[in-house]
Motif scaffolding. Structure first.
Motif, PDB file in Angstrom:
ATOM      1  N   PHE A 140       0.966  -1.162   0.002  1.00 57.69           N
ATOM      2  CA  PHE A 140       0.177   0.007   0.023  1.00 57.69           C
ATOM      3  C   PHE A 140       0.752   1.126  -0.155  1.00 57.69           C
ATOM      4  CE2 PHE A 140      -2.327   3.397   2.359  1.00 57.69           C
ATOM      5  CZ  PHE A 140      -3.317   3.409   1.492  1.00 57.69           C
ATOM      6  N   ALA A 141       2.003   1.324   0.658  1.00 57.47           N
ATOM      7  CA  ALA A 141       2.795   2.345   0.800  1.00 57.47           C
ATOM      8  C   ALA A 141       3.482   2.508  -0.619  1.00 57.47           C
ATOM      9  CB  ALA A 141       3.830   2.158   1.892  1.00 57.47           C
ATOM     10  N   GLU A 142       3.848   1.532  -1.291  1.00 60.29           N
ATOM     11  CA  GLU A 142       4.573   1.620  -2.409  1.00 60.29           C
ATOM     12  C   GLU A 142       3.815   2.426  -3.421  1.00 60.29           C
ATOM     13  OE1 GLU A 142       7.322  -2.251  -3.508  1.00 60.29           O
ATOM     14  OE2 GLU A 142       5.033  -2.301  -3.907  1.00 60.29           O
ATOM     15  N   ARG A 143       2.366   2.019  -3.409  1.00 57.83           N
ATOM     16  CA  ARG A 143       1.630   2.874  -4.143  1.00 57.83           C
ATOM     17  C   ARG A 143       1.190   4.295  -4.002  1.00 57.83           C
ATOM     18  NH1 ARG A 143      -2.959  -2.204  -3.609  1.00 57.83           N
ATOM     19  NH2 ARG A 143      -1.949  -3.582  -5.257  1.00 57.83           N
ATOM     20  N   LEU A 144       1.234   4.573  -2.697  1.00 62.68           N
ATOM     21  CA  LEU A 144       0.880   6.043  -2.233  1.00 62.68           C
ATOM     22  C   LEU A 144       2.422   6.666  -2.744  1.00 62.68           C
ATOM     23  CD1 LEU A 144      -0.575   5.623   1.339  1.00 62.68           C
ATOM     24  CD2 LEU A 144      -1.636   6.546  -0.820  1.00 62.68           C
ATOM     25  N   LEU A 145       3.728   6.015  -2.437  1.00 61.25           N
ATOM     26  CA  LEU A 145       4.876   6.812  -2.473  1.00 61.25           C
ATOM     27  C   LEU A 145       5.328   6.701  -4.148  1.00 61.25           C
ATOM     28  CD1 LEU A 145       6.678   5.317   0.669  1.00 61.25           C
ATOM     29  CD2 LEU A 145       5.610   7.578   0.465  1.00 61.25           C
ATOM     30  N   GLY A 146       4.973   5.787  -4.811  1.00 58.68           N
ATOM     31  CA  GLY A 146       5.296   5.871  -6.030  1.00 58.68           C
ATOM     32  C   GLY A 146       6.596   5.306  -6.393  1.00 58.68           C
ATOM     33  N   HIS A 147       7.399   4.389  -5.440  1.00 57.84           N
ATOM     34  CA  HIS A 147       8.579   3.519  -5.578  1.00 57.84           C
ATOM     35  C   HIS A 147       8.727   2.442  -4.772  1.00 57.84           C
ATOM     36  CE1 HIS A 147      10.199   4.779  -1.707  1.00 57.84           C
ATOM     37  NE2 HIS A 147       9.750   6.048  -1.795  1.00 57.84           N
ATOM     38  N   PRO A 148       9.464   1.624  -5.439  1.00 58.51           N
ATOM     39  CA  PRO A 148       9.348   0.222  -4.478  1.00 58.51           C
ATOM     40  C   PRO A 148       9.922   0.279  -3.002  1.00 58.51           C
ATOM     41  CG  PRO A 148      11.132   0.461  -6.196  1.00 58.51           C
ATOM     42  CD  PRO A 148      10.386   1.587  -6.190  1.00 58.51           C
ATOM     43  N   LEU A 149       9.505  -0.765  -2.286  1.00 57.63           N
ATOM     44  CA  LEU A 149       9.961  -0.997  -1.187  1.00 57.63           C
ATOM     45  C   LEU A 149      10.252  -2.406  -0.753  1.00 57.63           C
ATOM     46  CD1 LEU A 149       7.330   0.792   0.953  1.00 57.63           C
ATOM     47  CD2 LEU A 149       9.675   2.012   0.351  1.00 57.63           C
ATOM     48  N   ARG A 150      11.442  -2.492  -0.031  1.00 59.20           N
ATOM     49  CA  ARG A 150      11.662  -4.034   0.147  1.00 59.20           C
ATOM     50  C   ARG A 150      10.756  -4.922   0.915  1.00 59.20           C
ATOM     51  NH1 ARG A 150      16.830  -6.066   0.283  1.00 59.20           N
ATOM     52  NH2 ARG A 150      18.084  -4.004   0.017  1.00 59.20           N
ATOM     53  N   LEU A 151      10.049  -4.124   1.764  1.00 59.75           N
ATOM     54  CA  LEU A 151       8.854  -4.759   2.240  1.00 59.75           C
ATOM     55  C   LEU A 151       7.719  -4.756   1.587  1.00 59.75           C
ATOM     56  CD1 LEU A 151       7.963  -6.555   4.794  1.00 59.75           C
ATOM     57  CD2 LEU A 151       7.513  -4.457   5.962  1.00 59.75           C
ATOM     58  N   ASN A 152       7.334  -5.503   0.920  1.00 56.87           N
ATOM     59  CA  ASN A 152       6.006  -5.755   0.126  1.00 56.87           C
ATOM     60  C   ASN A 152       5.329  -6.872   0.179  1.00 56.87           C
ATOM     61  OD1 ASN A 152       6.970  -7.155  -1.916  1.00 56.87           O
ATOM     62  ND2 ASN A 152       7.685  -5.674  -2.857  1.00 56.87           N
ATOM     63  N   TYR A 153       4.146  -7.144  -0.037  1.00 57.65           N
ATOM     64  CA  TYR A 153       3.250  -8.436   0.115  1.00 57.65           C
ATOM     65  C   TYR A 153       3.899  -9.493  -0.647  1.00 57.65           C
ATOM     66  CZ  TYR A 153      -0.551 -11.698   0.248  1.00 57.65           C
ATOM     67  OH  TYR A 153      -1.044 -13.010   0.526  1.00 57.65           O
ATOM     68  N   ILE A 154       4.380  -9.363  -1.671  1.00 54.79           N
ATOM     69  CA  ILE A 154       5.025 -10.599  -2.488  1.00 54.79           C
ATOM     70  C   ILE A 154       6.118 -11.196  -1.892  1.00 54.79           C
ATOM     71  CG2 ILE A 154       6.100  -9.230  -4.370  1.00 54.79           C
ATOM     72  CD1 ILE A 154       4.439 -12.711  -4.697  1.00 54.79           C
ATOM     73  N   ASN A 155       6.964 -10.156  -1.377  1.00 54.71           N
ATOM     74  CA  ASN A 155       8.154 -10.664  -0.994  1.00 54.71           C
ATOM     75  C   ASN A 155       8.021 -11.158   0.471  1.00 54.71           C
ATOM     76  OD1 ASN A 155       9.692  -9.722  -2.915  1.00 54.71           O
ATOM     77  ND2 ASN A 155      10.280  -7.781  -1.717  1.00 54.71           N
ATOM     78  N   THR A 156       6.909 -11.031   1.267  1.00 54.26           N
ATOM     79  CA  THR A 156       6.658 -11.468   2.721  1.00 54.26           C
ATOM     80  C   THR A 156       5.926 -13.100   2.300  1.00 54.26           C
ATOM     81  OG1 THR A 156       4.650 -10.288   2.757  1.00 54.26           O
ATOM     82  CG2 THR A 156       6.421  -9.420   3.872  1.00 54.26           C
TER      83      THR A 156
END
Length: 334
Positions: free
Chosen positions: A271-287
């Motif tokens: 959700f934060a990725e979509r708000l910020l517009g850039h990738p995060l290491r912690l996202n759903y698919i990675n978890t």
């Protein structure tokens, strides 16, 4: 026989270079940038290093003109961002260019290094094989989707006469992990007295030296159009972290994080990725990837490529010793 190798500055690629030399091949390694640390490799000066872009057809043709085979190990491998477009050039376009050079220069053999992650993982009792379905539920992973697309294009090229073989390595352990990549898990334990780890799931681990040797064997023994899972030991995360901690002189506190909690945090990250517009290491698919069972079988590679399986604890020990600057088992011999 001279081989053009891509990805030689990565963990698996640098060991493939050493394995090629051990087995009597001449090695020309193509690189975009050459890290200073790579000169630590015992076989560094026996490799012909040539600059170039793997997405550039002229660069590839110039590098490959005097080679008889290609091992394509270069790829973008980090598990984020989630969108496949971010991986297209490095993983898909580059493979297309490699296939075109293989055709134009009538190469004797191409070995394409894919990943085990394109196959839906199995359980500890029934690990996945090369006949397992593609991991459709993991399509949100841009890395996995791009590697799957590239592998499919290799198979399509085989149907048109390209002499290609595919290897699908699992999670690699071993020395010379300069970035680090796979060794980041062990580096994390080395640097922290309190170690948090996934409370569910596990991985298949393979010594990078065994994976490199099998990749080179695929040049001669691999069946054209066939895929080979390079898999050794299936290990739950708890057992992995306990093994690493047991090989260290200072005690570590191992703290499991429930899988459900990790996935909830991953949803927030997406959700934060979509708000910020850039990738995060912690996202759903990675978890999802780090909390599920990721177990595979290397039976086909053992039977057809002679894949060896270094004892898991030995691989962990050698990785630790390399990170600590200590001596380890050096399998390279001139």
């Amino acid at each position: 026989m001279k081989i053009l190798l891509t990805g030689a500055t990565g963990l698996l690629g640098c060991h493939i270079a050493g394995a090629l030399l051990r087995q009597g091949y001449a090695v020309k390694a193509m690189y975009r940038s050459l890290p200073q640390a790579i000169s630590q490799l015992p076989w560094y000066y026996q490799v012909e290093w040539v600059p170039g872009q793997i997405t550039s057809l002229p660069d590839l043709e110039k590098a490959a003109y005097d080679c008889q085979g290609i091992v394509h190990a270069a790829a973008r491998t980090e598990p984020y961002p989630s969108n496949v477009e971010a991986y297209f050039d490095a993983n898909v376009l580059a493979t297309r260019q490699i296939l075109e050079v293989t055709r134009r220069l009538s190469m004797q053999r191409l070995v394409y290094v894919s990943t085990a992650a394109i196959y839906q993982p199995g359980t500890y009792e029934n690990p996945a094989t090369e006949e397992s379905p593609f991991a459709f539920d993991l399509m949100p992973s841009g890395y996995i989707a791009s590697k799957y697309q590239a592998q499919q294009e290799v198979l399509e090229a085989v149907a048109k006469g390209v002499p290609a073989v595919i290897v699908n390595p699992n999670f690699l352990l071993g020395p010379y992990d300069f970035k680090p990549s796979s060794g980041a898990l062990i580096s994390y334990v080395l640097k922290n007295r309190r170690v948090f780890f996934p409370g569910s799931g596990g991985k298949n681990f393979i010594d990078v030296r065994d994976a490199a040797d099998a990749t080179v064997q695929a040049l001669q023994k691999g069946r054209i159009g066939e895929s080979y899972l390079l898999a050794a030991t299936n290990v739950p995360y708890e057992a992995f972290f306990k093994t690493v901690a047991s090989l260290l002189p200072e005690k570590r506190s191992l703290i499991p994080i429930p899988g459900g909690l990790m996935r909830s945090a991953g949803r927030l990250g997406t959700f934060a990725e979509r708000l910020l517009g850039h990738p995060l290491r912690l996202n759903y698919i990675n978890t999802v990837l780090v909390t599920q069972d990721n177990y595979y079988s290397g039976q086909r590679a053992r039977q057809e490529l002679g894949l060896m399986s270094t004892p898991f604890q030995d691989s962990v020990r050698d990785t630790i010793h390399w990170f600590q600057g200590k001596s380890f088992v050096n399998t390279f011999q001139t």
